[in-house]
Design a protein around this motif. Structure first.
Motif, mmCIF file in Angstrom:
data_model
loop_
_atom_site.group_PDB
_atom_site.id
_atom_site.type_symbol
_atom_site.label_atom_id
_atom_site.label_comp_id
_atom_site.label_asym_id
_atom_site.label_seq_id
_atom_site.Cartn_x
_atom_site.Cartn_y
_atom_site.Cartn_z
ATOM 1 N N TRP A 4 -46.863 -47.555 61.459
ATOM 2 C CA TRP A 4 -47.686 -48.697 61.835
ATOM 3 C C TRP A 4 -47.301 -49.918 61.006
ATOM 4 O O TRP A 4 -47.241 -51.030 61.525
ATOM 5 C CB TRP A 4 -49.176 -48.390 61.661
ATOM 6 N N ASN A 5 -47.030 -49.721 59.727
ATOM 7 C CA ASN A 5 -46.655 -50.848 58.883
ATOM 8 C C ASN A 5 -45.373 -51.517 59.379
ATOM 9 O O ASN A 5 -45.262 -52.741 59.374
ATOM 10 C CB ASN A 5 -46.515 -50.422 57.421
ATOM 11 N N VAL A 6 -44.419 -50.711 59.827
ATOM 12 C CA VAL A 6 -43.187 -51.279 60.392
ATOM 13 C C VAL A 6 -43.525 -52.089 61.650
ATOM 14 O O VAL A 6 -43.082 -53.228 61.808
ATOM 15 C CB VAL A 6 -42.159 -50.174 60.718
ATOM 16 N N ALA A 7 -44.337 -51.508 62.529
ATOM 17 C CA ALA A 7 -44.716 -52.195 63.767
ATOM 18 C C ALA A 7 -45.475 -53.492 63.466
ATOM 19 O O ALA A 7 -45.227 -54.532 64.098
ATOM 20 C CB ALA A 7 -45.563 -51.269 64.638
ATOM 21 N N ALA A 8 -46.371 -53.438 62.496
ATOM 22 C CA ALA A 8 -47.142 -54.628 62.118
ATOM 23 C C ALA A 8 -46.227 -55.697 61.518
ATOM 24 O O ALA A 8 -46.389 -56.891 61.795
ATOM 25 C CB ALA A 8 -48.247 -54.237 61.143
ATOM 26 N N MET A 64 -44.610 -56.110 47.877
ATOM 27 C CA MET A 64 -45.942 -56.693 47.928
ATOM 28 C C MET A 64 -46.687 -56.058 49.079
ATOM 29 O O MET A 64 -46.079 -55.630 50.064
ATOM 30 C CB MET A 64 -45.812 -58.211 48.140
ATOM 31 N N GLY A 65 -48.003 -55.994 48.974
ATOM 32 C CA GLY A 65 -48.817 -55.435 50.040
ATOM 33 C C GLY A 65 -50.237 -55.960 49.958
ATOM 34 O O GLY A 65 -50.642 -56.537 48.949
ATOM 35 N N VAL A 66 -50.988 -55.746 51.034
ATOM 36 C CA VAL A 66 -52.378 -56.198 51.100
ATOM 37 C C VAL A 66 -53.225 -55.075 51.667
ATOM 38 O O VAL A 66 -52.750 -54.289 52.488
ATOM 39 C CB VAL A 66 -52.507 -57.488 51.955
ATOM 40 N N ASP A 67 -54.462 -54.990 51.219
ATOM 41 C CA ASP A 67 -55.366 -54.008 51.815
ATOM 42 C C ASP A 67 -56.418 -54.736 52.656
ATOM 43 O O ASP A 67 -56.439 -55.973 52.712
ATOM 44 C CB ASP A 67 -55.998 -53.095 50.752
ATOM 45 N N LYS A 68 -57.283 -53.968 53.291
ATOM 46 C CA LYS A 68 -58.255 -54.580 54.199
ATOM 47 C C LYS A 68 -59.351 -55.335 53.465
ATOM 48 O O LYS A 68 -60.177 -55.991 54.087
ATOM 49 C CB LYS A 68 -58.828 -53.547 55.155
ATOM 50 N N HIS A 69 -59.347 -55.291 52.137
ATOM 51 C CA HIS A 69 -60.324 -56.026 51.331
ATOM 52 C C HIS A 69 -59.723 -57.314 50.761
ATOM 53 O O HIS A 69 -60.305 -57.919 49.864
ATOM 54 C CB HIS A 69 -60.856 -55.128 50.214
ATOM 55 N N LEU A 70 -58.579 -57.705 51.276
ATOM 56 C CA LEU A 70 -57.846 -58.911 50.874
ATOM 57 C C LEU A 70 -57.446 -58.893 49.403
ATOM 58 O O LEU A 70 -57.495 -59.880 48.698
ATOM 59 C CB LEU A 70 -58.634 -60.195 51.211
ATOM 60 N N ARG A 71 -57.031 -57.717 48.972
ATOM 61 C CA ARG A 71 -56.417 -57.592 47.655
ATOM 62 C C ARG A 71 -54.918 -57.558 47.896
ATOM 63 O O ARG A 71 -54.418 -56.693 48.617
ATOM 64 C CB ARG A 71 -56.893 -56.318 46.957
ATOM 65 N N ILE A 72 -54.223 -58.510 47.300
ATOM 66 C CA ILE A 72 -52.771 -58.586 47.457
ATOM 67 C C ILE A 72 -52.135 -58.022 46.194
ATOM 68 O O ILE A 72 -52.309 -58.548 45.096
ATOM 69 C CB ILE A 72 -52.304 -60.032 47.730
ATOM 70 N N TYR A 73 -51.426 -56.914 46.372
ATOM 71 C CA TYR A 73 -50.758 -56.235 45.264
ATOM 72 C C TYR A 73 -49.307 -56.715 45.226
ATOM 73 O O TYR A 73 -48.665 -56.823 46.276
ATOM 74 C CB TYR A 73 -50.797 -54.717 45.473
ATOM 75 N N HIS A 109 -51.234 -60.000 57.744
ATOM 76 C CA HIS A 109 -51.666 -58.608 57.928
ATOM 77 C C HIS A 109 -53.197 -58.545 57.913
ATOM 78 O O HIS A 109 -53.813 -57.873 58.732
ATOM 79 C CB HIS A 109 -51.134 -57.703 56.810
ATOM 80 N N TRP A 110 -53.799 -59.254 56.958
ATOM 81 C CA TRP A 110 -55.251 -59.228 56.822
ATOM 82 C C TRP A 110 -55.921 -59.960 57.983
ATOM 83 O O TRP A 110 -56.876 -59.450 58.577
ATOM 84 C CB TRP A 110 -55.645 -59.840 55.471
ATOM 85 N N ILE A 111 -55.414 -61.138 58.322
ATOM 86 C CA ILE A 111 -56.000 -61.928 59.412
ATOM 87 C C ILE A 111 -55.930 -61.172 60.729
ATOM 88 O O ILE A 111 -56.870 -61.191 61.533
ATOM 89 C CB ILE A 111 -55.301 -63.309 59.513
ATOM 90 N N HIS A 134 -54.684 -55.594 60.620
ATOM 91 C CA HIS A 134 -53.762 -54.479 60.810
ATOM 92 C C HIS A 134 -54.300 -53.164 60.258
ATOM 93 O O HIS A 134 -54.102 -52.118 60.869
ATOM 94 C CB HIS A 134 -52.392 -54.807 60.222
ATOM 95 N N ALA A 135 -54.978 -53.185 59.121
ATOM 96 C CA ALA A 135 -55.516 -51.934 58.565
ATOM 97 C C ALA A 135 -56.559 -51.333 59.504
ATOM 98 O O ALA A 135 -56.550 -50.128 59.765
ATOM 99 C CB ALA A 135 -56.115 -52.178 57.184
ATOM 100 N N ASP A 136 -57.440 -52.163 60.025
ATOM 101 C CA ASP A 136 -58.465 -51.676 60.957
ATOM 102 C C ASP A 136 -57.848 -51.179 62.259
ATOM 103 O O ASP A 136 -58.270 -50.155 62.802
ATOM 104 C CB ASP A 136 -59.486 -52.777 61.267
ATOM 105 N N ARG A 137 -56.858 -51.907 62.765
ATOM 106 C CA ARG A 137 -56.201 -51.500 64.015
ATOM 107 C C ARG A 137 -55.457 -50.186 63.842
ATOM 108 O O ARG A 137 -55.438 -49.355 64.744
ATOM 109 C CB ARG A 137 -55.262 -52.615 64.499
#
Length: 181
Positions: free
Chosen positions: A94-98, A42-51, A75-77, A80-83
């Protein structure tokens, strides 16, 4: 999709003390959930789409799925994508760190599947920001690369010794003259 709805409801139910993610209710219900076989979990993007991968969702209990949904929402709150973008970080590391930043939340630890990344897996302290974990992961990767280079160098040195055990550069003109012809 029914299982996602059940997990989402479990997360925000104020009577459910086990999860207690009511403060994410708006986010859980504002997210756009998209089925996708192109990612393993599962994953999320910066537009709050959860795949989500439907097979992954079916493999989890409602409790675990609630934890994973809360993880993705965090992640969205936490932006993380912006950071990642503003820091110029490698997205994979970065994903591991997040994940490490998020997964040390005590409520999440009780809900997440056992194989989720945890700071303790890397001998890191808990409670750090993703930027700190990222820096430490980079240091560990650099040390590992240096060790591999040293090992490769040591393996290549085996054939560079003469019969008497002295070092030989192995290049042209390697025979040294003592100046006495």
């Amino acid at each position: 999709r029914k299982k996602i709805n059940a997990a989402r409801l479990a997360c925000v139910d104020p009577l459910n003390q086990e999860f207690g993610f009511q403060y994410f209710a708006d986010t859980f219900y504002s997210a756009n959930y998209i089925e996708s076989d192109s990612l393993p979990t599962m994953g999320v993007d910066k537009h709050l789409r959860i795949y989500y991968n439907p097979k992954f969702v079916l493999s989890l209990t409602i409790k675990q799925l609630a934890g994973v949904l809360a993880h993705e929402v965090m992640h969205w709150i936490l932006k993380h994508a912006d950071r990642c973008e503003s820091g110029g970080f490698s997205p994979t590391m970065w994903n591991v760190a997040a994940d490490l930043e998020i997964n040390d939340c005590p409520k999440l630890k009780r809900c997440l599947p056992d194989d989720c990344l945890q700071a303790e897996n890397f001998q890191f302290p808990e409670g750090k920001l993703a930027e700190w974990y990222y820096s430490e992961l980079c240091k560990a990767e650099e040390e590992e690369e240096e060790e591999e280079e040293q090992e490769e160098g040591e393996e290549g040195d085996d054939g560079d010794k003469s019969e008497d055990g002295s070092e030989d550069s192995g290049g042209e003109g390697s025979e040294e003259s003592d100046g006495q012809d």
